[in-house]
Each structure stands twice: as structure tokens, then as C-alpha cells.
Design a protein around this motif. Structure first.
Motif, PDB file in Angstrom:
ATOM      1  N   ASN A 111       1.015  -1.151   0.044  1.00  0.00           N
ATOM      2  CA  ASN A 111      -0.145  -0.028   0.228  1.00  0.00           C
ATOM      3  C   ASN A 111       0.907   1.300  -0.114  1.00  0.00           C
ATOM      4  OD1 ASN A 111      -1.038   2.325   1.311  1.00  0.00           O
ATOM      5  ND2 ASN A 111      -3.280   1.044   1.382  1.00  0.00           N
ATOM      6  N   HIS A 112       0.664   2.169  -0.830  1.00  0.00           N
ATOM      7  CA  HIS A 112       1.541   3.266  -1.089  1.00  0.00           C
ATOM      8  C   HIS A 112       1.432   4.137   0.082  1.00  0.00           C
ATOM      9  CE1 HIS A 112       3.282   6.542  -3.374  1.00  0.00           C
ATOM     10  NE2 HIS A 112       2.290   7.459  -2.869  1.00  0.00           N
ATOM     11  N   LEU A 113       0.186   4.334   0.803  1.00  0.00           N
ATOM     12  CA  LEU A 113       0.253   5.257   1.834  1.00  0.00           C
ATOM     13  C   LEU A 113       1.098   4.733   3.060  1.00  0.00           C
ATOM     14  CD1 LEU A 113      -3.377   6.385   1.437  1.00  0.00           C
ATOM     15  CD2 LEU A 113      -1.328   7.522   0.799  1.00  0.00           C
ATOM     16  N   SER A 115       3.660   2.787   2.847  1.00  0.00           N
ATOM     17  CA  SER A 115       5.000   2.867   2.564  1.00  0.00           C
ATOM     18  C   SER A 115       5.560   4.204   2.809  1.00  0.00           C
ATOM     19  CB  SER A 115       5.396   2.400   1.334  1.00  0.00           C
ATOM     20  OG  SER A 115       4.737   2.922   0.263  1.00  0.00           O
ATOM     21  N   HIS A 116       4.625   5.328   2.699  1.00  0.00           N
ATOM     22  CA  HIS A 116       5.126   6.721   2.975  1.00  0.00           C
ATOM     23  C   HIS A 116       5.454   6.886   4.545  1.00  0.00           C
ATOM     24  CE1 HIS A 116       4.851   9.244  -0.303  1.00  0.00           C
ATOM     25  NE2 HIS A 116       3.654   9.186  -0.882  1.00  0.00           N
ATOM     26  N   ILE A 117       4.551   5.889   5.208  1.00  0.00           N
ATOM     27  CA  ILE A 117       4.982   6.013   6.815  1.00  0.00           C
ATOM     28  C   ILE A 117       5.965   5.181   7.026  1.00  0.00           C
ATOM     29  CG2 ILE A 117       4.109   5.123   9.136  1.00  0.00           C
ATOM     30  CD1 ILE A 117       1.609   5.188   8.223  1.00  0.00           C
ATOM     31  N   VAL A 136       0.446  13.038   4.500  1.00  0.00           N
ATOM     32  CA  VAL A 136      -0.017  14.062   3.815  1.00  0.00           C
ATOM     33  C   VAL A 136       0.709  14.214   2.653  1.00  0.00           C
ATOM     34  CG1 VAL A 136      -0.648  15.732   5.638  1.00  0.00           C
ATOM     35  CG2 VAL A 136       1.616  15.390   5.328  1.00  0.00           C
ATOM     36  N   SER A 137      -0.161  13.795   1.509  1.00  0.00           N
ATOM     37  CA  SER A 137       0.517  13.674   0.079  1.00  0.00           C
ATOM     38  C   SER A 137      -0.584  14.412  -0.813  1.00  0.00           C
ATOM     39  CB  SER A 137       0.565  12.236  -0.390  1.00  0.00           C
ATOM     40  OG  SER A 137      -0.713  11.684  -0.602  1.00  0.00           O
ATOM     41  N   GLY A 138      -0.112  14.424  -2.070  1.00  0.00           N
ATOM     42  CA  GLY A 138      -1.016  15.206  -3.055  1.00  0.00           C
ATOM     43  C   GLY A 138      -2.359  14.419  -3.244  1.00  0.00           C
ATOM     44  N   LEU A 299       8.913  12.601  -0.825  1.00  0.00           N
ATOM     45  CA  LEU A 299       8.267  12.473  -2.055  1.00  0.00           C
ATOM     46  C   LEU A 299       8.207  10.909  -2.556  1.00  0.00           C
ATOM     47  CD1 LEU A 299      10.055  15.600  -3.540  1.00  0.00           C
ATOM     48  CD2 LEU A 299       7.613  15.366  -2.749  1.00  0.00           C
ATOM     49  N   ASP A 300       7.151  10.593  -3.559  1.00  0.00           N
ATOM     50  CA  ASP A 300       7.348   9.381  -4.197  1.00  0.00           C
ATOM     51  C   ASP A 300       8.570   8.600  -4.424  1.00  0.00           C
ATOM     52  OD1 ASP A 300       4.549   9.427  -3.527  1.00  0.00           O
ATOM     53  OD2 ASP A 300       3.891   9.904  -5.673  1.00  0.00           O
ATOM     54  N   ASN A 301       8.925   7.614  -3.884  1.00  0.00           N
ATOM     55  CA  ASN A 301      10.147   6.637  -4.093  1.00  0.00           C
ATOM     56  C   ASN A 301       9.963   5.265  -4.151  1.00  0.00           C
ATOM     57  OD1 ASN A 301      11.614   6.051  -1.347  1.00  0.00           O
ATOM     58  ND2 ASN A 301      10.083   8.092  -1.104  1.00  0.00           N
TER      59      ASN A 301
HETATM   60 ZN    ZN Z   1       2.719   9.529  -2.449  1.00  0.00          ZN
END
Ligand code: ZN
Ligand code: KG4
Length: 328
Positions: A111-113, A115-117, A136-138, A299-301
Motif C-alpha cells: 500500500n502506497h500510503l 509505505s510513506h509511513i 500528507v500527500s498530493g 516524495l514518492d520513491n
Molecule cells: Zn505518495
């Protein structure tokens, strides 16, 4: 130590990374089609998808080369399978499946969110569980209670625009270009945050967010005032202060209500220096701790995807070659 190859193609970035043991970045290569979207004032899914198809193979080759490993050293393929844009997600997931099949290694969808964590755990001391995660993303704004990487429960979310989206829309109103976050941060640094009494609406539930009202308030202001640099700077500062204020207040309230001492922030807006500084100030008053990933990993990576995939794999999760993409 297991080497994980991560793939992230949920939006406009095409990113591939190799991460050892879930923590150590061996490589992290990102190509972005951002400049092709800027003139449209937002992401055009069709452009993002086509660019990803063209770049994924080259980006993956660069990531493996930079890691100084070879494909036979990779033990797991992790890929963002949700949420995101349909075409974009399909490019990454299809590529991941083909790679897992040909290398005969397991595959895991991430899950992208979440993975941001996880970006907070890369090249850093792990944040002690449990903690409150703020994304907090786009495209999203969400609060989570993180008990473990396979035990993430939702606490609240935005009821309308995402936080980064509000930065982008305000920048569009002020004719500052896309994406809005970095330019608003830059202008706000020399603006007067007390000039305009901007406020974020209170959503009905205590841990939900609302950002569409403040964007409309900026729109009205801009109809009645001259678009001078002074105006733009002061609006940027007043807007940024209001947004940071609401994010911090609700996150701290959620942490206190759940008796959690630690907070980990992630997503593009987490790169904002004002937000970082105000958060640090607020938590120190309350005896809590807040963590941010290095700005480059907000940022997305794909490194965060590789790391998150490793954790889930360690908890026994696997995806099959029938892994599906999920837009929400
Ligand atoms: Zn993102
Ligand atoms: O997480 P991300 O790279 O992509 C999504 O998953 O959506 O976040 C992109 C968002 C954009 O809306 C951008 O304006 C915002 O993050 N952003 C910022 C900053 N840098 C990027 N917002 C505020 N301050 C920044 N410095």
C-alpha cells in the motif's frame, strides 16, 4: 541480509530501488514526468502512464547497476499495488510480476500510503511501535494508528481535498505553477502569516480534515485584491500557517486520545520545513516525539516500497501472480 527490489509507479514518478534488510538503501532511482504535467496545472493520467511504460526498464536497470548487485542477488520484489492511477499502477505491477517470475523470487504488493509511513525507517533508527502515522500527500491525508506493519488502523482522513492538493490549488489560484507545495513554502518564508485570518474548516469528526474551504477563501481573497508579490507572499504564509496548525492539532489530539507517545509523518507535504519546525515545537511542549523522513524520501520513491515489502514479507505475507491493482 535480504535484498529487496522495490517498484513505485502509482502516480507520475517511475521509481525503482534496492534496499538491504529493510533499512539500508543500496540504490533509489526516480524518473518523473512532472515537467510534462506542469503546464496543465495537475497530473494528466494518460501522460503519466505513457511515460512510465517508456522509462520503467531503464530505471530498473539503473537501480540494479547503482546498487552494485546483480539481479541474482535480489530475494524479493515489492511493488505498489494500491492506491493510485490505474494505468500507472498496472505498469509497475506487471513489470514486478514478470521480474518475480523470471527470477523465481517471491512478490509482494504494498500500500502506497503505508509505505510513506515506512520512509521513517529507512537509514534511520526504527520508530518504536505503536505510533500515530500522519500521511500528507498530493492525493491523500490520513491519520493512522500503527500497531505493526501489518496492523495499521485508520483514525481519520480528509473529507474533501488532500493537503498537498490544497497547496497545489492555492498555487494555481496565485498563478505560481505546479506543484504548489515547494513554491508556497518559499514565498511563505518572507510573508506575513498574520495578514489574512485564514482557517481550515473543522470537519464533523475530531480526527478528520477539510481543506476545500480554505482554498475557496483564498479564491475570494484573490478576486478582491491585486495579485502583487506582497499579496502572494502573505497569502502563502497565512495559508501554510493554518494548514500546519490543523494538521498538528488533530494529530496531537489523536495521539493523546490513544495514549501514544510517538508520531511519524510522511508524504510530499512532510517535506515542508515550516510544518516540520512547528511540529517539533508542539510535540516538545507535550512531551511527545515526532519523526520525519529525510526530505528526499518524503516524495514518492521506491525505497520506501522495498522497505515496507520486506517488513510484510517477514510477517509472512506474500502476493501471487494474480496480484491486482486497487485504485483506492
Ligand atoms: Zn505518495
Ligand atoms: O507524496 P507525493 O510525492 O505524491 C503523492 O503520493 O501524492 O506528494 C506530492 C504533493 C504535492 O501536492 C506537492 O505540492 C506537495 O506534495 N509538496 C509539498 C512540498 N513539497 C511537495 N507541500 C508543501 N510543502 C512542500 N515543501
Amino acid at each position: 541480509m535480504m535484498n529487496v527490489l522495490g517498484i513505485e509507479t502509482s502516480c507520475d514518478e517511475t521509481s525503482v530501488a534496492v534496499v538491504a534488510g529493510g533499512r539500508k538503501l543500496l540504490s533509489n532511482v526516480t524518473a518523473s514526468s512532472l515537467k510534462f504535467h506542469s503546464r496543465h496545472g495537475g497530473i494528466i493520467p494518460e501522460i503519466a502512464f505513457r511515460m512510465q511504460l517508456e522509462t520503467i526498464v531503464g530505471v530498473a536497470q539503473d537501480a540494479v547497476r547503482d546498487s552494485k548487485l546483480s539481479l541474482k542477488d535480489i530475494g524479493l520484489i515489492a511493488v505498489t499495488s494500491e492506491p493510485g492511477l490505474l494505468g500507472s499502477l498496472v505498469v509497475g505491477v506487471s513489470f514486478a510480476k514478470a521480474l518475480a517470475l523470471s527470477l523465481k523470487v517471491p512478490l509482494i504488493g504494498v500500500n502506497h500510503l503505508h509505505s510513506h509511513i515506512y520512509a521513517n525507517f529507512l537509514d534511520a533508527e526504527p520508530v518504536q511501535l505503536p505510533f500515530i502515522g500522519l500521511i500528507v500527500s498530493g492525493g491523500h491525508t490520513s491519520l493512522y494508528h500503527v500497531h505493526g506493519f501489518n496492523r495499521i488502523t485508520s483514525v481519520g482522513h480528509t473529507v474533501d481535498d488532500a493537503c498537498g492538493e490544497a497547496f497545489d490549488k492555492v498555487a494555481k489560484i496565485l498563478r505560481l505553477g505546479y506543484p504548489g507545495g515547494p513554491v508556497i513554502e518559499r514565498l511563505a518564508a518572507t510573508g506575513d502569516p498574520g495578514r489574512y485570518p485564514l482557517k481550515c474548516a473543522l470537519a464533523d469528526r475530531p480526527y478528520d480534515f477539510s481543506f476545500s474551504g480554505i482554498k475557496t477563501a483564498v479564491l475570494y481573497l484573490s478576486k478582491h485584491e491585486k495579485m502583487s508579490m506582497r499579496f502572494k507572499r502573505d497569502v502563502a504564509a497565512s495559508f501554510q500557517k493554518a494548514v500546519a496548525g490543523t494538521l498538528i492539532k488533530k494529530t496531537l489530539a489523536a495521539a493523546k486520545a490513544r495514549n501514544v507517545k510517538r508520531i511519524a509523518v510522511g508524504g510530499g507535504v512532510a517535506a515542508n520545513s515550516y510544518l516540520r519546525q512547528e511540529f517539533l515545537r508542539a510535540v516538545s511542549r507535550e512531551g511527545l516525539q515526532v519523526y520525519f523522513p529525510p526530505k528526499s524520501l518524503c516524495l514518492d520513491n521506491a525505497a520506501m516500497v522495498a522497505g515496507m515489502g520486506y517488513r510484510l514479507y517477514r510477517e509472512g505475507l506474500r502476493s501471487g501472480l494474480d496480484l491486482e491493482v486497487n485504485l483506492n
